[in-house]
Design a protein around this motif. Sequence first.
Motif, PDB file in Angstrom:
ATOM      1  N   LEU A  74       0.861  -1.166  -0.136  1.00  0.00           N
ATOM      2  CA  LEU A  74       0.111  -0.017  -0.209  1.00  0.00           C
ATOM      3  C   LEU A  74       0.707   1.276  -0.055  1.00  0.00           C
ATOM      4  CD1 LEU A  74      -2.708  -0.929   2.659  1.00  0.00           C
ATOM      5  CD2 LEU A  74      -2.993  -0.602   0.085  1.00  0.00           C
ATOM      6  N   PRO A  75       0.508   2.286  -0.755  1.00  0.00           N
ATOM      7  CA  PRO A  75       1.456   3.639  -0.695  1.00  0.00           C
ATOM      8  C   PRO A  75       1.207   4.211   0.593  1.00  0.00           C
ATOM      9  CG  PRO A  75      -0.803   3.661  -2.271  1.00  0.00           C
ATOM     10  CD  PRO A  75      -0.689   2.428  -1.780  1.00  0.00           C
ATOM     11  N   ILE A  76       2.335   4.902   1.086  1.00  0.00           N
ATOM     12  CA  ILE A  76       2.166   5.579   2.112  1.00  0.00           C
ATOM     13  C   ILE A  76       1.851   7.029   1.813  1.00  0.00           C
ATOM     14  CG2 ILE A  76       3.664   6.516   3.899  1.00  0.00           C
ATOM     15  CD1 ILE A  76       5.451   4.033   3.464  1.00  0.00           C
ATOM     16  N   LEU A  77       0.744   7.593   2.407  1.00  0.00           N
ATOM     17  CA  LEU A  77       0.396   9.003   2.318  1.00  0.00           C
ATOM     18  C   LEU A  77       0.892   9.622   3.655  1.00  0.00           C
ATOM     19  CD1 LEU A  77      -1.158  10.995   0.774  1.00  0.00           C
ATOM     20  CD2 LEU A  77      -3.265  10.480   2.262  1.00  0.00           C
ATOM     21  N   THR A  78       1.532  10.347   3.680  1.00  0.00           N
ATOM     22  CA  THR A  78       2.197  11.250   4.759  1.00  0.00           C
ATOM     23  C   THR A  78       1.508  12.603   5.010  1.00  0.00           C
ATOM     24  OG1 THR A  78       4.509  10.409   4.085  1.00  0.00           O
ATOM     25  CG2 THR A  78       4.357  12.380   5.791  1.00  0.00           C
ATOM     26  N   LEU A  79       1.031  12.801   6.236  1.00  0.00           N
ATOM     27  CA  LEU A  79       0.278  13.972   6.436  1.00  0.00           C
ATOM     28  C   LEU A  79       1.211  14.891   7.295  1.00  0.00           C
ATOM     29  CD1 LEU A  79      -1.944  16.145   6.970  1.00  0.00           C
ATOM     30  CD2 LEU A  79      -2.855  14.468   8.698  1.00  0.00           C
ATOM     31  N   PHE A  80       1.578  16.070   6.779  1.00  0.00           N
ATOM     32  CA  PHE A  80       2.519  16.801   7.861  1.00  0.00           C
ATOM     33  C   PHE A  80       1.637  18.097   8.500  1.00  0.00           C
ATOM     34  CE2 PHE A  80       5.250  15.582   4.445  1.00  0.00           C
ATOM     35  CZ  PHE A  80       6.447  15.435   4.947  1.00  0.00           C
ATOM     36  N   ASP A  97       1.666  26.124   5.771  1.00  0.00           N
ATOM     37  CA  ASP A  97       0.916  25.461   4.659  1.00  0.00           C
ATOM     38  C   ASP A  97       0.019  24.131   5.265  1.00  0.00           C
ATOM     39  OD1 ASP A  97       1.420  27.241   2.525  1.00  0.00           O
ATOM     40  OD2 ASP A  97       3.468  26.489   2.564  1.00  0.00           O
ATOM     41  N   ILE A  98       0.404  23.638   6.356  1.00  0.00           N
ATOM     42  CA  ILE A  98      -0.465  22.279   6.417  1.00  0.00           C
ATOM     43  C   ILE A  98      -2.069  22.584   6.727  1.00  0.00           C
ATOM     44  CG2 ILE A  98       1.517  21.436   7.944  1.00  0.00           C
ATOM     45  CD1 ILE A  98      -0.238  22.559  10.534  1.00  0.00           C
ATOM     46  N   PRO A  99      -2.724  21.595   6.337  1.00  0.00           N
ATOM     47  CA  PRO A  99      -2.023  20.233   5.973  1.00  0.00           C
ATOM     48  C   PRO A  99      -1.329  20.103   4.684  1.00  0.00           C
ATOM     49  CG  PRO A  99      -4.463  20.144   5.807  1.00  0.00           C
ATOM     50  CD  PRO A  99      -3.983  21.445   6.147  1.00  0.00           C
ATOM     51  N   VAL A 100      -0.245  19.317   4.735  1.00  0.00           N
ATOM     52  CA  VAL A 100       0.436  18.966   3.324  1.00  0.00           C
ATOM     53  C   VAL A 100       0.487  17.481   3.177  1.00  0.00           C
ATOM     54  CG1 VAL A 100       2.798  19.062   2.334  1.00  0.00           C
ATOM     55  CG2 VAL A 100       1.762  21.190   3.722  1.00  0.00           C
ATOM     56  N   PHE A 101       0.524  16.994   2.169  1.00  0.00           N
ATOM     57  CA  PHE A 101       0.545  15.479   1.801  1.00  0.00           C
ATOM     58  C   PHE A 101       1.645  15.370   0.826  1.00  0.00           C
ATOM     59  CE2 PHE A 101      -3.864  16.696   3.296  1.00  0.00           C
ATOM     60  CZ  PHE A 101      -4.038  15.627   4.203  1.00  0.00           C
ATOM     61  N   HIS A 102       2.120  14.040   1.195  1.00  0.00           N
ATOM     62  CA  HIS A 102       3.089  13.747   0.194  1.00  0.00           C
ATOM     63  C   HIS A 102       2.653  12.126   0.031  1.00  0.00           C
ATOM     64  CE1 HIS A 102       7.075  15.897   1.006  1.00  0.00           C
ATOM     65  NE2 HIS A 102       6.016  16.695   0.767  1.00  0.00           N
ATOM     66  N   LEU A 103       2.974  11.506  -0.931  1.00  0.00           N
ATOM     67  CA  LEU A 103       2.293  10.080  -1.507  1.00  0.00           C
ATOM     68  C   LEU A 103       3.792   9.408  -1.973  1.00  0.00           C
ATOM     69  CD1 LEU A 103       0.164   8.104  -1.601  1.00  0.00           C
ATOM     70  CD2 LEU A 103      -0.038   8.772  -4.225  1.00  0.00           C
ATOM     71  N   ASN A 104       4.100   8.482  -0.929  1.00  0.00           N
ATOM     72  CA  ASN A 104       5.383   8.020  -1.291  1.00  0.00           C
ATOM     73  C   ASN A 104       6.655   8.815  -1.588  1.00  0.00           C
ATOM     74  OD1 ASN A 104       4.148   5.208  -1.113  1.00  0.00           O
ATOM     75  ND2 ASN A 104       3.546   5.291  -3.285  1.00  0.00           N
ATOM     76  N   GLY A 105       6.609   9.581  -0.631  1.00  0.00           N
ATOM     77  CA  GLY A 105       7.625  10.446  -0.437  1.00  0.00           C
ATOM     78  C   GLY A 105       7.679  11.775  -1.394  1.00  0.00           C
ATOM     79  N   GLN A 106       6.675  11.830  -2.247  1.00  0.00           N
ATOM     80  CA  GLN A 106       6.447  12.797  -3.303  1.00  0.00           C
ATOM     81  C   GLN A 106       5.400  13.909  -2.773  1.00  0.00           C
ATOM     82  OE1 GLN A 106       6.171  11.045  -7.017  1.00  0.00           O
ATOM     83  NE2 GLN A 106       8.386  10.817  -7.323  1.00  0.00           N
TER      84      GLN A 106
END
Length: 111
Positions: A28-34, A78-87
Amino acid sequence: MFTLLPKLLHHIKTPSRFIRTSCSQRSLPILTLFTKDPCPLCDEAKEVLEPYKHRFVLQEVDITLPENSVWFDRYKYDIPVFHLNGQFLMMHRVNTEVLEMRLAKSEKESV
């Protein structure tokens, strides 16, 4: 110590299914929430993500922690900011069209 393994395997009725399930979860991809606490926009964004939660692993990064100072400097306004699989994926609000498109692309690539 080694006698526990056969007993454990005996209790797993279908070890291959167990292994397949474990492997598929890793893909599963990793969705990162800053984020930070409090962050009402982040809470709102997580609610919007709820219907999609079976399609990714959500990882939250608190930008106010000392070890995340690089992310704080980059995203403090700018939060929330999202990266998907580090991008980088999106910021400020969840754009479901962008999310759908990138999740579909990620799912195709993992097949």
